[in-house]
Design a protein around this motif. Sequence first.
Motif, PDB file in Angstrom:
ATOM      1  N   GLY A   1      67.603 -58.022 -80.763  1.00 46.88           N
ATOM      2  CA  GLY A   1      68.838 -57.995 -81.534  1.00 46.88           C
ATOM      3  C   GLY A   1      69.415 -56.601 -81.649  1.00 46.88           C
ATOM      4  O   GLY A   1      70.605 -56.382 -81.405  1.00 46.88           O
ATOM      5  N   PHE A   2      68.591 -55.619 -82.035  1.00 47.41           N
ATOM      6  CA  PHE A   2      69.068 -54.254 -82.196  1.00 47.41           C
ATOM      7  C   PHE A   2      69.556 -53.643 -80.877  1.00 47.41           C
ATOM      8  O   PHE A   2      70.487 -52.836 -80.857  1.00 47.41           O
ATOM      9  N   MET A   3      68.932 -54.028 -79.760  1.00 47.34           N
ATOM     10  CA  MET A   3      69.288 -53.455 -78.471  1.00 47.34           C
ATOM     11  C   MET A   3      70.537 -54.088 -77.861  1.00 47.34           C
ATOM     12  O   MET A   3      71.144 -53.508 -76.957  1.00 47.34           O
ATOM     13  N   SER A   4      70.932 -55.266 -78.325  1.00 54.12           N
ATOM     14  CA  SER A   4      72.044 -55.983 -77.687  1.00 54.12           C
ATOM     15  C   SER A   4      73.359 -55.195 -77.664  1.00 54.12           C
ATOM     16  O   SER A   4      74.014 -55.111 -76.627  1.00 54.12           O
ATOM     17  N   PRO A   5      73.791 -54.590 -78.797  1.00 51.91           N
ATOM     18  CA  PRO A   5      75.030 -53.796 -78.733  1.00 51.91           C
ATOM     19  C   PRO A   5      74.903 -52.598 -77.793  1.00 51.91           C
ATOM     20  O   PRO A   5      75.859 -52.259 -77.088  1.00 51.91           O
TER      21      PRO A   5
ATOM     22  N   TYR B   1      70.251 -57.933 -70.183  1.00 50.12           N
ATOM     23  CA  TYR B   1      70.729 -58.923 -69.223  1.00 50.12           C
ATOM     24  C   TYR B   1      72.023 -59.641 -69.622  1.00 50.12           C
ATOM     25  O   TYR B   1      73.009 -59.617 -68.883  1.00 50.12           O
ATOM     26  N   ILE B   2      72.036 -60.317 -70.775  1.00 56.66           N
ATOM     27  CA  ILE B   2      73.123 -61.247 -71.099  1.00 56.66           C
ATOM     28  C   ILE B   2      74.516 -60.593 -71.114  1.00 56.66           C
ATOM     29  O   ILE B   2      75.457 -61.114 -70.498  1.00 56.66           O
ATOM     30  N   PRO B   3      74.725 -59.448 -71.801  1.00 56.94           N
ATOM     31  CA  PRO B   3      76.074 -58.856 -71.773  1.00 56.94           C
ATOM     32  C   PRO B   3      76.532 -58.509 -70.357  1.00 56.94           C
ATOM     33  O   PRO B   3      77.695 -58.732 -70.004  1.00 56.94           O
ATOM     34  N   SER B   4      75.616 -57.983 -69.544  1.00 57.28           N
ATOM     35  CA  SER B   4      75.963 -57.619 -68.163  1.00 57.28           C
ATOM     36  C   SER B   4      76.299 -58.848 -67.338  1.00 57.28           C
ATOM     37  O   SER B   4      77.297 -58.877 -66.616  1.00 57.28           O
ATOM     38  N   ALA B   5      75.458 -59.883 -67.446  1.00 60.17           N
ATOM     39  CA  ALA B   5      75.637 -61.079 -66.621  1.00 60.17           C
ATOM     40  C   ALA B   5      76.926 -61.817 -66.963  1.00 60.17           C
ATOM     41  O   ALA B   5      77.681 -62.208 -66.071  1.00 60.17           O
TER      42      ALA B   5
ATOM     43  N   TYR C   1      80.319 -58.475 -76.445  1.00 58.49           N
ATOM     44  CA  TYR C   1      79.340 -59.565 -76.410  1.00 58.49           C
ATOM     45  C   TYR C   1      77.974 -59.091 -76.898  1.00 58.49           C
ATOM     46  O   TYR C   1      77.217 -59.862 -77.490  1.00 58.49           O
ATOM     47  N   GLY C   2      77.672 -57.822 -76.688  1.00 61.23           N
ATOM     48  CA  GLY C   2      76.414 -57.285 -77.206  1.00 61.23           C
ATOM     49  C   GLY C   2      76.352 -57.357 -78.724  1.00 61.23           C
ATOM     50  O   GLY C   2      75.327 -57.713 -79.302  1.00 61.23           O
TER      51      GLY C   2
END
Length: 411
Positions: free
Chosen positions: A61-65, A117-121, A354-355
């Motif tokens: 969670g913390f790394m997503s942004p 992965y998810i924000p990039s993809a 999205y992050g």
Amino acid sequence: MKNSKSYPWIVVALLWVVALLNYMDRQMLSTMQEAMKVDIVELGKAEAFGALMAVFLWIYGFMSPVAGMVADRVSRKWLVVGSLFVWSAVTCMMGYADSFQELYWLRAFMGISEALYIPSALSLIADWHQDKSRSLAIGIHMTGLYVGQAIGGFGATVAAAFSWHTAFHWFGIIGIIYSFVLLLFLHENPERIKIAKLQPAVNGKKTSLLGGLSVVLSNWAFWVILFYFAAPSLPGWATKNWLPTLFAESLNIPMAEAGPISTITIAVSSFVGVLVGGVMSDRWVQKNIRGRVYTGAIGLGMTVPSLLLLGMGHSFVSVVGAGLLFGVGYGIFDANNMPILCQFVSAKHRGTAYGIMNMTGVFAGAAVTHLLGRWTDGGNLGMGFAMLSGVVLVALALQLYFLRPKTDNLE
């Protein structure tokens, strides 16, 4: 290959496998506690096993942004390839761990690598698919997550047939090999590369890492989208973590039966939902610019009565029917998050946006999982599910009132 008309769909196919591996590698640990506690005694305690699962969630969670901000500034191809290689290597190394501390830190490192992965993809798919295919493409990609979650359950089967070490080794090796496949065949959209080269020349300077974050957070529509995304994440995570328990309690059946029934119900119906929602949204937006917003609203609206039925139903037909309705609705909602975001946030900042959404969704999930645990102890799990419908209803109203896009692809 990247210049062929079919390449945008090849991108979806390539990333579908990565999405599967992403959820499979994170999910299979949850099924192997019994096998692993024989060698690592700390895992015999539910508290220790919970800590192992939680460290991934919080770091992810913390790394997503951060992952989103990085995705807006560097090659998304290399982020996807690198994150897949690293989390697969970590999965493989978990098979060599012989202490709880080693598992704990490897699981934490997996949270960092998988967050990339998810924000990039999703921003990569959004760049390759515009107008007539964006929602369907993203929806198909999301089915990879559902399939990976289901396959992750077979980690226990491999562990029983061979050993838990073997399960981690081979699942990790598969991902490492596939990262080299991506290296050869996955490419950035040429338009993205062209814009990235022209941007500094036009503006005279590049936007800083925090500058992109400031642009996103100053966009009022993004805050509406953020709440619209976070509110359904509450029942979304609730079904992932507590639906088997709810099925067992409501239908008075053992967990051995409730688990498969609940997970298959949600997985199959969500699979259908993303495909229906993708096609519907892509066609509707051609006739009405708010078509994606309306499609997402239909999906979100379907979850409201389904949550009430899940909370108050006690017959097999009502509970399973509610689960099917929820899955279809949530799938429709899932397929349209990034396409709606593309209508309000420019291509330069979609990874960042999205992050932040991903972080908010994960933290909402962590909070509701803990809260529903307390309600379960008090015998009120069904009431908790029913009450979540009110939060979703508020998000639905805000979305319909405030989200009025002027374009389907903000440059």
